[in-house]
Design a protein around this motif. Structure first.
Motif, PDB file in Angstrom:
ATOM      1  N   VAL A 250      -3.300 -19.990  18.505  1.00 42.31           N
ATOM      2  CA  VAL A 250      -3.942 -20.607  19.662  1.00 42.31           C
ATOM      3  C   VAL A 250      -5.441 -20.697  19.399  1.00 42.31           C
ATOM      4  O   VAL A 250      -6.075 -19.708  19.013  1.00 42.31           O
ATOM      5  CB  VAL A 250      -3.691 -19.787  20.951  1.00 42.31           C
ATOM      6  CG1 VAL A 250      -4.438 -20.407  22.132  1.00 42.31           C
ATOM      7  CG2 VAL A 250      -2.201 -19.701  21.240  1.00 42.31           C
ATOM      8  N   LEU A 251      -5.993 -21.887  19.605  1.00 42.65           N
ATOM      9  CA  LEU A 251      -7.436 -22.088  19.545  1.00 42.65           C
ATOM     10  C   LEU A 251      -7.920 -22.140  20.988  1.00 42.65           C
ATOM     11  O   LEU A 251      -7.761 -23.148  21.681  1.00 42.65           O
ATOM     12  CB  LEU A 251      -7.768 -23.381  18.794  1.00 42.65           C
ATOM     13  CG  LEU A 251      -7.124 -23.540  17.405  1.00 42.65           C
ATOM     14  CD1 LEU A 251      -7.629 -24.812  16.726  1.00 42.65           C
ATOM     15  CD2 LEU A 251      -7.383 -22.322  16.527  1.00 42.65           C
ATOM     16  N   LEU A 252      -8.483 -21.029  21.464  1.00 39.77           N
ATOM     17  CA  LEU A 252      -8.828 -20.854  22.875  1.00 39.77           C
ATOM     18  C   LEU A 252     -10.322 -21.078  23.083  1.00 39.77           C
ATOM     19  O   LEU A 252     -11.152 -20.365  22.503  1.00 39.77           O
ATOM     20  CB  LEU A 252      -8.429 -19.451  23.335  1.00 39.77           C
ATOM     21  CG  LEU A 252      -8.763 -19.069  24.773  1.00 39.77           C
ATOM     22  CD1 LEU A 252      -8.054 -19.995  25.762  1.00 39.77           C
ATOM     23  CD2 LEU A 252      -8.390 -17.612  25.042  1.00 39.77           C
ATOM     24  N   ASP A 253     -10.655 -22.044  23.905  1.00 40.16           N
ATOM     25  CA  ASP A 253     -12.057 -22.406  24.155  1.00 40.16           C
ATOM     26  C   ASP A 253     -12.504 -21.876  25.505  1.00 40.16           C
ATOM     27  O   ASP A 253     -11.695 -21.429  26.330  1.00 40.16           O
ATOM     28  CB  ASP A 253     -12.207 -23.930  24.113  1.00 40.16           C
ATOM     29  CG  ASP A 253     -13.561 -24.355  23.553  1.00 40.16           C
ATOM     30  OD1 ASP A 253     -14.556 -23.614  23.760  1.00 40.16           O
ATOM     31  OD2 ASP A 253     -13.625 -25.415  22.919  1.00 40.16           O
ATOM     32  N   ARG A 254     -13.804 -21.960  25.759  1.00 37.11           N
ATOM     33  CA  ARG A 254     -14.332 -21.667  27.087  1.00 37.11           C
ATOM     34  C   ARG A 254     -13.855 -22.763  28.042  1.00 37.11           C
ATOM     35  O   ARG A 254     -13.545 -23.879  27.610  1.00 37.11           O
ATOM     36  CB  ARG A 254     -15.851 -21.583  27.071  1.00 37.11           C
ATOM     37  CG  ARG A 254     -16.551 -22.902  26.798  1.00 37.11           C
ATOM     38  CD  ARG A 254     -18.073 -22.771  26.848  1.00 37.11           C
ATOM     39  NE  ARG A 254     -18.592 -22.026  25.707  1.00 37.11           N
ATOM     40  CZ  ARG A 254     -19.306 -20.918  25.821  1.00 37.11           C
ATOM     41  NH1 ARG A 254     -19.538 -20.400  27.019  1.00 37.11           N
ATOM     42  NH2 ARG A 254     -19.757 -20.299  24.761  1.00 37.11           N
ATOM     43  N   PRO A 255     -13.740 -22.491  29.334  1.00 31.82           N
ATOM     44  CA  PRO A 255     -13.295 -23.521  30.277  1.00 31.82           C
ATOM     45  C   PRO A 255     -14.142 -24.786  30.157  1.00 31.82           C
ATOM     46  O   PRO A 255     -15.374 -24.744  30.267  1.00 31.82           O
ATOM     47  CB  PRO A 255     -13.468 -22.848  31.644  1.00 31.82           C
ATOM     48  CG  PRO A 255     -13.328 -21.385  31.352  1.00 31.82           C
ATOM     49  CD  PRO A 255     -13.956 -21.191  30.013  1.00 31.82           C
ATOM     50  N   GLY A 256     -13.482 -25.905  29.897  1.00 33.28           N
ATOM     51  CA  GLY A 256     -14.183 -27.176  29.728  1.00 33.28           C
ATOM     52  C   GLY A 256     -14.911 -27.315  28.412  1.00 33.28           C
ATOM     53  O   GLY A 256     -15.632 -28.300  28.197  1.00 33.28           O
ATOM     54  N   GLY A 257     -14.731 -26.365  27.494  1.00 31.11           N
ATOM     55  CA  GLY A 257     -15.459 -26.377  26.237  1.00 31.11           C
ATOM     56  C   GLY A 257     -14.987 -27.456  25.273  1.00 31.11           C
ATOM     57  O   GLY A 257     -13.878 -27.983  25.387  1.00 31.11           O
ATOM     58  N   THR A 258     -15.844 -27.761  24.301  1.00 27.48           N
ATOM     59  CA  THR A 258     -15.546 -28.830  23.335  1.00 27.48           C
ATOM     60  C   THR A 258     -15.466 -28.326  21.899  1.00 27.48           C
ATOM     61  O   THR A 258     -15.272 -29.123  20.986  1.00 27.48           O
ATOM     62  CB  THR A 258     -16.628 -29.917  23.413  1.00 27.48           C
ATOM     63  OG1 THR A 258     -17.915 -29.326  23.095  1.00 27.48           O
ATOM     64  CG2 THR A 258     -16.692 -30.535  24.803  1.00 27.48           C
ATOM     65  N   TYR A 259     -15.624 -27.015  21.702  1.00 26.57           N
ATOM     66  CA  TYR A 259     -15.658 -26.479  20.331  1.00 26.57           C
ATOM     67  C   TYR A 259     -14.379 -26.817  19.578  1.00 26.57           C
ATOM     68  O   TYR A 259     -14.404 -27.423  18.500  1.00 26.57           O
ATOM     69  CB  TYR A 259     -15.869 -24.969  20.398  1.00 26.57           C
ATOM     70  CG  TYR A 259     -16.016 -24.286  19.044  1.00 26.57           C
ATOM     71  CD1 TYR A 259     -17.277 -24.007  18.518  1.00 26.57           C
ATOM     72  CD2 TYR A 259     -14.907 -23.898  18.305  1.00 26.57           C
ATOM     73  CE1 TYR A 259     -17.422 -23.362  17.296  1.00 26.57           C
ATOM     74  CE2 TYR A 259     -15.029 -23.260  17.087  1.00 26.57           C
ATOM     75  CZ  TYR A 259     -16.286 -22.997  16.583  1.00 26.57           C
ATOM     76  OH  TYR A 259     -16.418 -22.362  15.364  1.00 26.57           O
ATOM     77  N   TRP A 260     -13.219 -26.429  20.119  1.00 25.09           N
ATOM     78  CA  TRP A 260     -11.969 -26.651  19.385  1.00 25.09           C
ATOM     79  C   TRP A 260     -11.494 -28.089  19.507  1.00 25.09           C
ATOM     80  O   TRP A 260     -10.832 -28.599  18.592  1.00 25.09           O
ATOM     81  CB  TRP A 260     -10.896 -25.681  19.863  1.00 25.09           C
ATOM     82  CG  TRP A 260     -11.127 -24.266  19.454  1.00 25.09           C
ATOM     83  CD1 TRP A 260     -11.221 -23.177  20.261  1.00 25.09           C
ATOM     84  CD2 TRP A 260     -11.298 -23.768  18.112  1.00 25.09           C
ATOM     85  NE1 TRP A 260     -11.450 -22.031  19.532  1.00 25.09           N
ATOM     86  CE2 TRP A 260     -11.496 -22.363  18.199  1.00 25.09           C
ATOM     87  CE3 TRP A 260     -11.321 -24.368  16.855  1.00 25.09           C
ATOM     88  CZ2 TRP A 260     -11.704 -21.565  17.086  1.00 25.09           C
ATOM     89  CZ3 TRP A 260     -11.520 -23.566  15.734  1.00 25.09           C
ATOM     90  CH2 TRP A 260     -11.707 -22.190  15.853  1.00 25.09           C
ATOM     91  N   ARG A 261     -11.828 -28.781  20.602  1.00 24.90           N
ATOM     92  CA  ARG A 261     -11.480 -30.196  20.668  1.00 24.90           C
ATOM     93  C   ARG A 261     -12.272 -30.985  19.628  1.00 24.90           C
ATOM     94  O   ARG A 261     -11.766 -31.923  19.024  1.00 24.90           O
ATOM     95  CB  ARG A 261     -11.733 -30.749  22.077  1.00 24.90           C
ATOM     96  CG  ARG A 261     -10.650 -30.326  23.072  1.00 24.90           C
ATOM     97  CD  ARG A 261     -10.751 -31.075  24.390  1.00 24.90           C
ATOM     98  NE  ARG A 261     -11.881 -30.591  25.186  1.00 24.90           N
ATOM     99  CZ  ARG A 261     -12.820 -31.376  25.699  1.00 24.90           C
ATOM    100  NH1 ARG A 261     -12.792 -32.674  25.490  1.00 24.90           N
ATOM    101  NH2 ARG A 261     -13.785 -30.861  26.430  1.00 24.90           N
ATOM    102  N   GLY A 262     -13.525 -30.592  19.418  1.00 21.53           N
ATOM    103  CA  GLY A 262     -14.320 -31.218  18.363  1.00 21.53           C
ATOM    104  C   GLY A 262     -13.761 -30.919  16.984  1.00 21.53           C
ATOM    105  O   GLY A 262     -13.726 -31.791  16.107  1.00 21.53           O
ATOM    106  N   PHE A 263     -13.308 -29.683  16.792  1.00 22.32           N
ATOM    107  CA  PHE A 263     -12.671 -29.309  15.528  1.00 22.32           C
ATOM    108  C   PHE A 263     -11.405 -30.137  15.306  1.00 22.32           C
ATOM    109  O   PHE A 263     -11.176 -30.665  14.215  1.00 22.32           O
ATOM    110  CB  PHE A 263     -12.334 -27.817  15.549  1.00 22.32           C
ATOM    111  CG  PHE A 263     -11.512 -27.334  14.391  1.00 22.32           C
ATOM    112  CD1 PHE A 263     -12.103 -27.065  13.165  1.00 22.32           C
ATOM    113  CD2 PHE A 263     -10.142 -27.144  14.526  1.00 22.32           C
ATOM    114  CE1 PHE A 263     -11.344 -26.617  12.091  1.00 22.32           C
ATOM    115  CE2 PHE A 263      -9.375 -26.691  13.465  1.00 22.32           C
ATOM    116  CZ  PHE A 263      -9.980 -26.432  12.243  1.00 22.32           C
TER     117      PHE A 263
END
Length: 340
Positions: A202-215
């Protein structure tokens, strides 16, 4: 250095094992001793020998740490050491860790600050294990881990990463720097190449975060888009900012699926509940492209499994898969989990 007669060396090793009282797994212990002697005859320099000795010592210490908890499922948390308490990422890591610990999981971390401390805090000292790294400029064991005897310290990153990966049945990766990306990419590499058994990531981001969506966008556009990976190689990974979804992904992956074993070219999947004949027919229709030859079939334990008494009580299915179909294997496992 003149190599001694092999028979003489074998006899000396046998005598050493007998004197040391080694009775179990003697052939493997023999290989370890013989390899050390071989290094001496290879003319390995002092640095090579120091690396070899330290790596084996560190692995022994880690094996001893994990041994009492072998039957308890473990989940490893990766993430930045620089995240502060009350950051949304800290809160998510602590909540996910607490939720998994409440469901009977042990939480494994790198025992440092930041996300690692958040995860150790959420799980509590009785449900967490730490594998720390000795660095010259930063990262000492966090207060949760330092006060806990469930901690082992490593000099080398490669031995530490081995233990953070080898013992766990699930992985939560939160945003981080080079180290977190290195750990995450190694997980994805091991899964893609089949060097690690199927495991939830699981790639878990902060709420509304873009770190893993960008990855994920980089992986899709740059890696898959240029043919360097298969377009669905990231499908087996969950990208989310939901703690509940992360917990469900880790625990749900093992709802029916238990383990796998290769027997020649055949792959055996051990389950908690076998599919019915109708469900198996549906699975064959949906996953026909997974099989190199034949079909997915019910099976009794194979001879090799009987000889080692390998989970004989569990129902299983067997098939001959295409060797480059790891993504489809993950989808089959998820389909099996949905049958129960």
């Amino acid at each position: 250095m003149t190599a001694p007669d092999p028979d003489t060396v074998d006899a000396a090793i046998d005598a050493l094992l007998a004197d040391a009282g080694v009775t179990g797994q003697r052939s493997l212990v023999r290989r370890i001793i013989a390899t050390g002697i071989g290094l001496a005859h290879d003319g390995a320099d002092r640095l090579d020998l120091k690396i070899s000795a330290a790596a084996l010592e560190e692995m022994r210490a880690a094996f001893r740490l994990f041994a009492p908890y072998r039957e308890i499922p473990k989940v490893t948390f990766f993430g930045s050491a620089r995240i502060r308490a009350q950051d949304p990422l800290w809160v998510s890591a602590e909540a996910a860790s607490r939720g998994l610990a409440e469901r009977g999981w042990l939480v494994v971390t790198g025992a440092g600050p930041g996300i690692m401390e958040a995860a150790a805090t959420g799980a509590g000292p009785e449900r967490s294990l730490g594998v720390s790294i000795r660095l010259p400029f930063e990262e000492h064991p966090n207060a949760q881990s330092a006060a806990n005897d469930r901690l082992v310290a490593m000099k080398y990153f490669f031995t530490r990463k081995l233990m953070l990966v080898k013992e766990s049945s699930g992985f939560l990766c939160l945003p981080g720097g080079f180290g977190t990306l290195d750990e995450t990419l190694e997980l994805l590499t091991l899964q893609q190449t089949g060097k690690m058994e199927p495991t939830p990531i699981v790639l878990l981001d902060r709420p509304g975060g873009t770190y893993w969506r960008g990855f994920a966008r980089f992986v899709t556009e740059e890696l898959a888009g240029t043919g360097m990976i298969t377009i669905n190689d990231l499908d087996r990974v969950l990208v989310t900012d939901s703690v509940d979804a992360a917990i469900d992904e880790i625990t749900g992956f093992w709802r029916n699926y238990d383990s796998l074993r290769w027997v020649g070219d055949r792959l055996v999947l051990r389950l908690r509940t076998a599919p019915t004949d109708a469900e198996l027919a549906d699975l064959n229709a949906r996953f026909s492209g997974l099989c190199a030859t034949g079909r997915i079939e019910h099976t009794e334990p194979l001879d090799e499994e009987h000889s080692e008494r390998d989970l004989l009580e569990l129902p299983r299915i067997v098939f001959t898969p295409l060797r480059r179909s790891v993504g489809d294997l993950h989808r089959l496992i998820r389909a099996l989990n949905q049958l129960v």
